[in-house]
Design a protein around this motif. Structure first.
Motif, PDB file in Angstrom:
ATOM      1  N   ILE A  70       0.852  -1.197   0.000  1.00 26.28           N
ATOM      2  CA  ILE A  70       0.000   0.000   0.000  1.00 26.28           C
ATOM      3  C   ILE A  70       0.884   1.243   0.000  1.00 26.28           C
ATOM      4  O   ILE A  70       0.616   2.210  -0.712  1.00 26.28           O
ATOM      5  N   ALA A  71       1.949   1.218   0.798  1.00 26.76           N
ATOM      6  CA  ALA A  71       2.868   2.361   0.837  1.00 26.76           C
ATOM      7  C   ALA A  71       3.573   2.558  -0.499  1.00 26.76           C
ATOM      8  O   ALA A  71       3.956   3.684  -0.836  1.00 26.76           O
ATOM      9  N   LEU A  72       3.725   1.474  -1.267  1.00 23.70           N
ATOM     10  CA  LEU A  72       4.327   1.569  -2.594  1.00 23.70           C
ATOM     11  C   LEU A  72       3.281   1.814  -3.685  1.00 23.70           C
ATOM     12  O   LEU A  72       3.582   1.674  -4.868  1.00 23.70           O
ATOM     13  N   TRP A  73       2.060   2.145  -3.283  1.00 22.44           N
ATOM     14  CA  TRP A  73       0.984   2.525  -4.180  1.00 22.44           C
ATOM     15  C   TRP A  73       0.555   1.378  -5.089  1.00 22.44           C
ATOM     16  O   TRP A  73       0.331   1.567  -6.277  1.00 22.44           O
ATOM     17  N   LYS A  74       0.408   0.171  -4.540  1.00 24.08           N
ATOM     18  CA  LYS A  74      -0.039  -0.993  -5.303  1.00 24.08           C
ATOM     19  C   LYS A  74      -1.446  -1.371  -4.854  1.00 24.08           C
ATOM     20  O   LYS A  74      -1.710  -1.520  -3.656  1.00 24.08           O
ATOM     21  N   GLY A 114      -7.999   4.284   6.908  1.00 25.78           N
ATOM     22  CA  GLY A 114      -7.195   3.905   5.760  1.00 25.78           C
ATOM     23  C   GLY A 114      -7.896   4.182   4.445  1.00 25.78           C
ATOM     24  O   GLY A 114      -7.312   4.763   3.527  1.00 25.78           O
ATOM     25  N   LEU A 115      -9.136   3.772   4.343  1.00 27.32           N
ATOM     26  CA  LEU A 115      -9.865   4.016   3.101  1.00 27.32           C
ATOM     27  C   LEU A 115     -10.181   5.489   2.903  1.00 27.32           C
ATOM     28  O   LEU A 115     -10.344   5.939   1.776  1.00 27.32           O
ATOM     29  N   LEU A 116     -10.223   6.236   4.002  1.00 27.85           N
ATOM     30  CA  LEU A 116     -10.398   7.683   3.894  1.00 27.85           C
ATOM     31  C   LEU A 116      -9.211   8.305   3.161  1.00 27.85           C
ATOM     32  O   LEU A 116      -9.374   9.273   2.415  1.00 27.85           O
ATOM     33  N   ALA A 117      -8.038   7.730   3.345  1.00 32.55           N
ATOM     34  CA  ALA A 117      -6.859   8.236   2.649  1.00 32.55           C
ATOM     35  C   ALA A 117      -6.652   7.561   1.304  1.00 32.55           C
ATOM     36  O   ALA A 117      -6.065   8.150   0.398  1.00 32.55           O
ATOM     37  N   ILE A 118      -7.115   6.318   1.141  1.00 33.73           N
ATOM     38  CA  ILE A 118      -6.850   5.563  -0.081  1.00 33.73           C
ATOM     39  C   ILE A 118      -7.823   5.916  -1.203  1.00 33.73           C
ATOM     40  O   ILE A 118      -7.421   6.084  -2.360  1.00 33.73           O
ATOM     41  N   ILE A 119      -9.092   6.043  -0.891  1.00 28.48           N
ATOM     42  CA  ILE A 119     -10.108   6.244  -1.938  1.00 28.48           C
ATOM     43  C   ILE A 119      -9.849   7.493  -2.788  1.00 28.48           C
ATOM     44  O   ILE A 119      -9.921   7.412  -4.016  1.00 28.48           O
ATOM     45  N   PRO A 120      -9.503   8.643  -2.217  1.00 30.53           N
ATOM     46  CA  PRO A 120      -9.221   9.787  -3.094  1.00 30.53           C
ATOM     47  C   PRO A 120      -7.986   9.595  -3.965  1.00 30.53           C
ATOM     48  O   PRO A 120      -7.860  10.208  -5.016  1.00 30.53           O
ATOM     49  N   ARG A 121      -7.091   8.711  -3.566  1.00 32.98           N
ATOM     50  CA  ARG A 121      -5.846   8.479  -4.309  1.00 32.98           C
ATOM     51  C   ARG A 121      -5.909   7.226  -5.181  1.00 32.98           C
ATOM     52  O   ARG A 121      -4.887   6.782  -5.687  1.00 32.98           O
ATOM     53  N   TRP A 122      -7.078   6.624  -5.315  1.00 33.90           N
ATOM     54  CA  TRP A 122      -7.206   5.324  -5.976  1.00 33.90           C
ATOM     55  C   TRP A 122      -6.673   5.329  -7.403  1.00 33.90           C
ATOM     56  O   TRP A 122      -6.072   4.346  -7.858  1.00 33.90           O
ATOM     57  N   ASN A 123      -6.873   6.379  -8.134  1.00 37.01           N
ATOM     58  CA  ASN A 123      -6.384   6.437  -9.519  1.00 37.01           C
ATOM     59  C   ASN A 123      -4.871   6.501  -9.594  1.00 37.01           C
ATOM     60  O   ASN A 123      -4.293   6.225 -10.654  1.00 37.01           O
ATOM     61  N   THR A 124      -4.222   6.867  -8.512  1.00 37.66           N
ATOM     62  CA  THR A 124      -2.774   6.919  -8.477  1.00 37.66           C
ATOM     63  C   THR A 124      -2.166   5.538  -8.259  1.00 37.66           C
ATOM     64  O   THR A 124      -1.034   5.284  -8.638  1.00 37.66           O
ATOM     65  N   PHE A 125      -2.935   4.631  -7.641  1.00 36.32           N
ATOM     66  CA  PHE A 125      -2.437   3.285  -7.383  1.00 36.32           C
ATOM     67  C   PHE A 125      -2.311   2.515  -8.685  1.00 36.32           C
ATOM     68  O   PHE A 125      -3.073   2.708  -9.620  1.00 36.32           O
ATOM     69  N   LYS A 126      -1.326   1.606  -8.715  1.00 35.95           N
ATOM     70  CA  LYS A 126      -1.119   0.777  -9.910  1.00 35.95           C
ATOM     71  C   LYS A 126      -1.428  -0.652  -9.603  1.00 35.95           C
ATOM     72  O   LYS A 126      -1.294  -1.137  -8.549  1.00 35.95           O
TER      73      LYS A 126
END
Length: 126
Positions: A70-74, A114-126
């Motif tokens: 998750i920290a590596l944006w996967k 966690g999802l509060l921080a992840i959901i807005p950044r979801w398009n950045t994850f690979k």
């Protein structure tokens, strides 16, 4: 129609909240690891087979690996983290009949923070 997507900078400075939540989850998961280590040191006294700890420590490592992913944006880390946390909880519940509140609270924090921080950044994850 032209869609606008927000891309996030992956640096520490612009994502302190995101990385802070991941550190918080890792520190809180340490309570579960500490429980596993305490059980391991007393496994002969309370008659827990050694093979059980191979399973539990592998699942512990997989939970921490999913936090690193998750920290590596996967995206696979986002999917794997709750699966491994539930597996850790069920292993304790099935084999030792123990209800680990630390696992439940880590899942609660992951869904709540966690999802509060992840959901807005979801398009950045690979």
């Amino acid at each position: 129609m032209n869609e606008t997507t927000t891309t996030y900078d992956k640096s520490w400075a612009s994502n302190r909240f995101f990385y802070g939540i991941l550190i918080f989850l890792a520190l809180h998961f340490y309570l579960s690891i500490n429980t596993d280590l305490a059980e391991f040191t007393q496994h002969k006294d309370i008659n827990i087979p050694t093979w059980y700890f191979y399973i539990v420590f592998v699942v512990d490592a997989l939970v921490l690996l999913s936090l690193v992913l998750i920290a590596l944006w996967k995206k696979i880390g986002v999917y794997a983290f709750p699966i491994f946390m539930v597996a850790h909880f069920l292993i304790h519940n099935y084999f030792l009949s123990t209800f680990l509140y630390s696992d439940v609270s880590v899942l609660f924090f992951f869904v709540g923070l966690g999802l509060l921080a992840i959901i807005p950044r979801w398009n950045t994850f690979k």
